[in-house]
Design a protein around this motif. Sequence first.
Motif, PDB file in Angstrom:
ATOM      1  N   GLN A 144       4.470   2.259   2.043  1.00 32.63           N
ATOM      2  CA  GLN A 144       5.675   2.708   1.344  1.00 32.63           C
ATOM      3  C   GLN A 144       6.154   4.041   1.901  1.00 32.63           C
ATOM      4  O   GLN A 144       7.341   4.244   2.129  1.00 32.63           O
ATOM      5  CB  GLN A 144       5.383   2.858  -0.162  1.00 32.63           C
ATOM      6  CG  GLN A 144       4.866   1.597  -0.836  1.00 32.63           C
ATOM      7  CD  GLN A 144       5.927   0.514  -0.965  1.00 32.63           C
ATOM      8  OE1 GLN A 144       7.107   0.797  -0.827  1.00 32.63           O
ATOM      9  NE2 GLN A 144       5.507  -0.714  -1.217  1.00 32.63           N
ATOM     10  N   THR A 145       5.192   4.931   2.144  1.00 34.63           N
ATOM     11  CA  THR A 145       5.564   6.257   2.629  1.00 34.63           C
ATOM     12  C   THR A 145       6.115   6.194   4.049  1.00 34.63           C
ATOM     13  O   THR A 145       7.135   6.800   4.368  1.00 34.63           O
ATOM     14  CB  THR A 145       4.315   7.170   2.634  1.00 34.63           C
ATOM     15  OG1 THR A 145       3.584   6.924   1.446  1.00 34.63           O
ATOM     16  CG2 THR A 145       4.711   8.623   2.717  1.00 34.63           C
ATOM     17  N   THR A 195       0.837  -1.208   0.000  1.00 32.34           N
ATOM     18  CA  THR A 195       0.000   0.000   0.000  1.00 32.34           C
ATOM     19  C   THR A 195       0.869   1.254   0.000  1.00 32.34           C
ATOM     20  O   THR A 195       2.033   1.221   0.412  1.00 32.34           O
ATOM     21  CB  THR A 195      -0.885   0.052   1.259  1.00 32.34           C
ATOM     22  OG1 THR A 195      -0.028   0.013   2.402  1.00 32.34           O
ATOM     23  CG2 THR A 195      -1.850  -1.109   1.305  1.00 32.34           C
ATOM     24  N   SER A 196       0.266   2.351  -0.430  1.00 29.86           N
ATOM     25  CA  SER A 196       1.046   3.593  -0.504  1.00 29.86           C
ATOM     26  C   SER A 196       1.396   4.105   0.893  1.00 29.86           C
ATOM     27  O   SER A 196       2.481   4.616   1.118  1.00 29.86           O
ATOM     28  CB  SER A 196       0.266   4.647  -1.290  1.00 29.86           C
ATOM     29  OG  SER A 196      -1.001   4.816  -0.696  1.00 29.86           O
TER      30      SER A 196
END
Length: 674
Positions: free
Chosen positions: A315-316, A311-312
Amino acid sequence: MDDCNLKELSLSAGMLDPAFNPSILNYRVTLGNDTVNLTVYPVTSDNHASYQIIGTGGSKTVGLQDGLNKIEIEVAAEDGTLKRYKIEATKLSANTPVLSGLKIAENLTLDPPFSISEYKYTCTAPLNMISVIVEPISPDHNMHVTVNGSEVGNQTYLNVGHTKAEVNVTSADGTNSQIYQIVISRVQFPWSISFSDLNDAQEYECPVSLKAYYRPVSIKGSDPKHIFSSSLIKFLTRKTKCNPFDDTPFDAQWCVPEYEVDKRMSAASVYCCFRYRGCTGTFELSELGKHALECPFKPPSELDSKDVTGTSWYQTEFGLTSKPRHQFRHTIELRNWEKNLRERASEGNVEKHCSNARNEIKNYKELVSKTGKFLPFYEEGKSPLDALHKAAVDYALAIKLKPKDPELHFHLGVVLEEHYYAAVIYGVVKKIEEQGAEKLSAAETSGRNDEIAVICRLHGFKAECTLQQQLKALDMEYHQLKEQGQAAKSDYVQSLYSWKAQQAGKDGKLKPVVSDEHKYIEWSLLKYLDALSLQPQSWKYNFHVGRLYLFQKKNNDALKHLQVALAQKPTEPSIRFYAGLLVLDQDDGLGPQTRYAIQYLQQGLEQLLTDLQTPSDNSANHELSFLRALDTFSLQNIQLIKGIYRLGTFLFNPPAGLPERTMSPEQVLHLCAN
Ligand SMILES: [Zn+2]
């Protein structure tokens, strides 16, 4: 030398009851009318010991008379020590129809355990068991035994709910017969049931739960028949014992099991519960439980960590190149309430305090489960909440001795959280020191009653409502004022509450305490934070901190911690569920994360249902796992039920782009109706 035990004892006919054990001296055995002699075969545990059957002149065989025969085996040890084993052998007369044993080949446990003169039994079968073989044992070859009218050894097919098996035994001379009944109940299928024929869906829907019947019963004499699921109708009528539809009173045998309805329903055609995942099969309802365990479309038992790591947000926040944006800051300090918990001297031993605390928690469990709910009044110091308080004191003292141990902080948090639920769910009324009711003038009394009437109207009750409703209104007003920070007013309302509640208590000696349980959630959260600050990467502490923030609707804080927990343990369905719940709330179902939220919630539900389908061995669980903070992933948990409800209602009107293989809202809400 002095060993006068037998190590074995067997018979030429019949079975010893109880089974042989060297330390048990008294036995019974039932023999058919065709048994003329009984031979006993004792074996001494010491080679040098000897035995004799009393009164047989050295023989091991005893001639039997009709009725009771007493057989005594005297064992003599090498040094002359004596012991007697006794057998009461009952030889049946030819006109007595009894069984000497009754079993189910699949090793189901009969309740009560078999005894010759007990004619009614129940037992529970797993939900994937389709048939059983009932095994009656007759004491006499000349007796005739049938199971449901057919020969012994045939299969008895099980309905999806309950099935009656009748064993009929006829006496050796054919003059008398006796029925032994076993009601076999299968474990309830946890997924919602979807009939492929709409007529079936209507015919087999319980009018109370609006779900398919489970163990249907009808009300005696109702015409047309009123049929319900048995657990629900028993719950609805636990107080009134009246038909909930026309208020006619029930007599003693008001509840009639509907085995035939169950049988017809079991043969009806249903879709696989994993139809939403692509299974196109239809089955007889009776076979659905078996299929569900084997269905190739069932959810995977191991979740894919990519659902999280891909998921983003992951990652962030947690990707290799990025540094965590959220720094966790929290300092342990000794707060006044925790200082107060150290109300007695420490025993100087952490282990001792922990074992004291565990004992108090067990005591709490017994007090709660004994009554099913709290009794309204307890003796001073003996309520379930007192037990929890004592557990908290011991953990607080343990922390004093070992302040750097995160588990101790965590356990104190768990106990404090339980205190909150116990107070809210069961209602807390403490007995306090005896004191007389306040003496008020007539004018003061009527003045207070007028004020209470106003508060009742404010909260939607009629001015002349019941005492219970008045107390409820006062409680609502109290919390409202408290939330608005109006301390003086809320204290006054509390005094009105206490005054009114004295009228409810016996002789004014019992005083309910206005609940102030929310502070326990705050304290509990602080202890989870203390534990976390000692071990900031722990998924467990992050999970519990996040869960309580969510409970307090502090969604931003909750999200941070649930994400850290998920990053540590991405395949854990319970963390996914709570994280999904949070995101769904935050996005309001429209934001970019909704897809994940739905996926996580559903994966949690699937895991929960799968667990219900295959009940695990409880002995492996932690001994304290019934505490609600340690049981966050069960249908007993309020937060979880709210989450299921939230997901179900959301799915009634979903936005575009839902993940494939999403459950129907009916399937989700089905769980809340339990
Ligand atoms: Zn299937």
